[in-house]
Design an enzyme around this catalytic site. Structure first.
Site, mmCIF file in Angstrom:
data_model
loop_
_atom_site.group_PDB
_atom_site.id
_atom_site.type_symbol
_atom_site.label_atom_id
_atom_site.label_comp_id
_atom_site.label_asym_id
_atom_site.label_seq_id
_atom_site.Cartn_x
_atom_site.Cartn_y
_atom_site.Cartn_z
ATOM 1 C CB ALA A 244 50.099 50.307 18.354
ATOM 2 C CG HIS A 245 54.467 48.499 20.296
ATOM 3 N ND1 HIS A 245 55.742 48.959 20.466
ATOM 4 C CD2 HIS A 245 53.678 49.397 20.924
ATOM 5 C CE1 HIS A 245 55.737 50.068 21.170
ATOM 6 N NE2 HIS A 245 54.500 50.353 21.459
#
Length: 342
Positions: A244-245
């Protein structure tokens, strides 16, 4: 693996090791001990399979010094301190000899922006798209149907297999290998809730991937919300992984298939993450942590070690004791009831 025939003396010249017997013996394939024939070379890395030395038909077996006498009694043997590492280097040497060499050039069906920069010896496959400002390093290989978006960077000698997407502004270093279906630089999952629904938070960061990184098929690495998502040198990611980011993964960490890391978590160097493990967001995991398959990590890990358990996770030896106790809960309950009746 190939119809190529190789003398054992050629292997020793290229890879080293001590050859016991048969320098002129020729092999045509690399095979497991239980599937080898009299033209195969095999290896013994795990002592639990040593019984197969007596039954394998392999022409030559790669072994550690402890098994040199047993292996040489049955035929040719290559003795090396680390047979598994030797096997790995052998597969690389074999592949370099047997696989077709890349052919530099841009396929007629590819679309390459005049503003893109291509290094020397680059190969661009059919129907690939290289957008404006993209930089492709020397001898990089871009497979069929790949998309390298604007201002993205592919390092020298890196290969993108077919159908890889490298998002705008994202970059991968030298000698990387990205397997088919990977998406690097999709938007991170960022939304602000409101009474009328969710308001998208634009993801303004990029993805920065270091050198010697391998990424398995259909893995996704999201761009950062503000700062970059970072994958350091030497990281190995298996298939179907979600990063994920703003995650940061330290050098030489390896993650097995179907594992997932939520946003803004920082994983240290030289860690291993087992298959289907889940790590929630905004955590810190120090260097040298090993997380077992299917473990759910819900808090930061501040000490190196092995950690296991779906919920709650804990240090491995403690989890094993508790798991063993859990199997006896029904019996313990009946004993407590019997004691209470007395």
């Amino acid at each position: 693996m190939s119809s190529t025939t190789v003398a054992l003396s050629e292997l020793i010249a290229a890879l080293g090791g001590d050859l016991l017997g048969g320098p002129d013996m020729r092999i045509t394939r690399i095979a497991p001990l239980d599937e080898a024939d009299d033209t195969s070379i095999s290896f013994l890395a795990n002592p639990r399979y040593q019984a197969q030395l007596a039954t394998t038909a392999a022409a030559c077996v790669i072994v550690a010094p402890a098994f040199a006498e047993v292996a040489s009694a049955r035929g040719a043997a290559i003795v090396t301190p680390d047979p598994y590492q030797y096997f790995a280097r052998l597969t690389q040497w074999w592949a370099a000899r047997t696989r077709p060499a890349p052919k530099a050039g841009v396929h007629a069906s590819a679309v390459v922006s005049p503003d893109a920069k291509l290094g020397q010896g680059v190969e661009i496959g059919p129907l690939a798209v290289i957008e404006a400002g993209a930089v492709i390093g020397d001898h990089a290989r871009i497979g069929a149907h790949c998309v390298v978006e604007r201002e993205a960077v592919v390092g020298a000698h890196t290969r993108l297999a077919p159908r890889v997407v490298l998002g705008y502004g994202c970059r991968i270093g030298v000698r990387g290998l990205v397997h088919g279906g990977v998406v690097i630089g999709a938007d991170g999952f960022g939304f602000a809730p409101s009474k009328s629904g969710y308001v998208k938070i634009e993801q303004l960061g990029n993805v920065a991937i270091g050198d010697d990184v391998e990424i398995g098929a259909n893995t996704c690495i999201d761009r950062g919300a503000l700062a970059d998502t970072v994958i350091e040198d030497g990281v190995k990611l298996d298939n179907l992984i979600q990063i994920a980011h703003n995650v940061h993964i330290g050098r030489n960490t390896a993650m097995a298939g179907c594992s997932a890391v939520a946003g803004s978590t920082r994983i240290g160097a030289n860690c291993t993450i087992g298959g289907a493990a889940n790590i929630i967001g905004h955590l810190t995991i120090v260097d040298g942590v090993h997380i077992s398959a299917a473990t759910t990590v819900t808090r930061s890990i501040t000490e190196p070690g092995v950690y296991s358990g779906p919920y709650p996770f804990e240090e491995n030896s403690s989890w094993q004791k508790n798991a063993a106790t859990l199997r006896q809960l029904s019996t313990l309950r009946e004993r407590v009831r019997a004691l209470e009746k007395k």
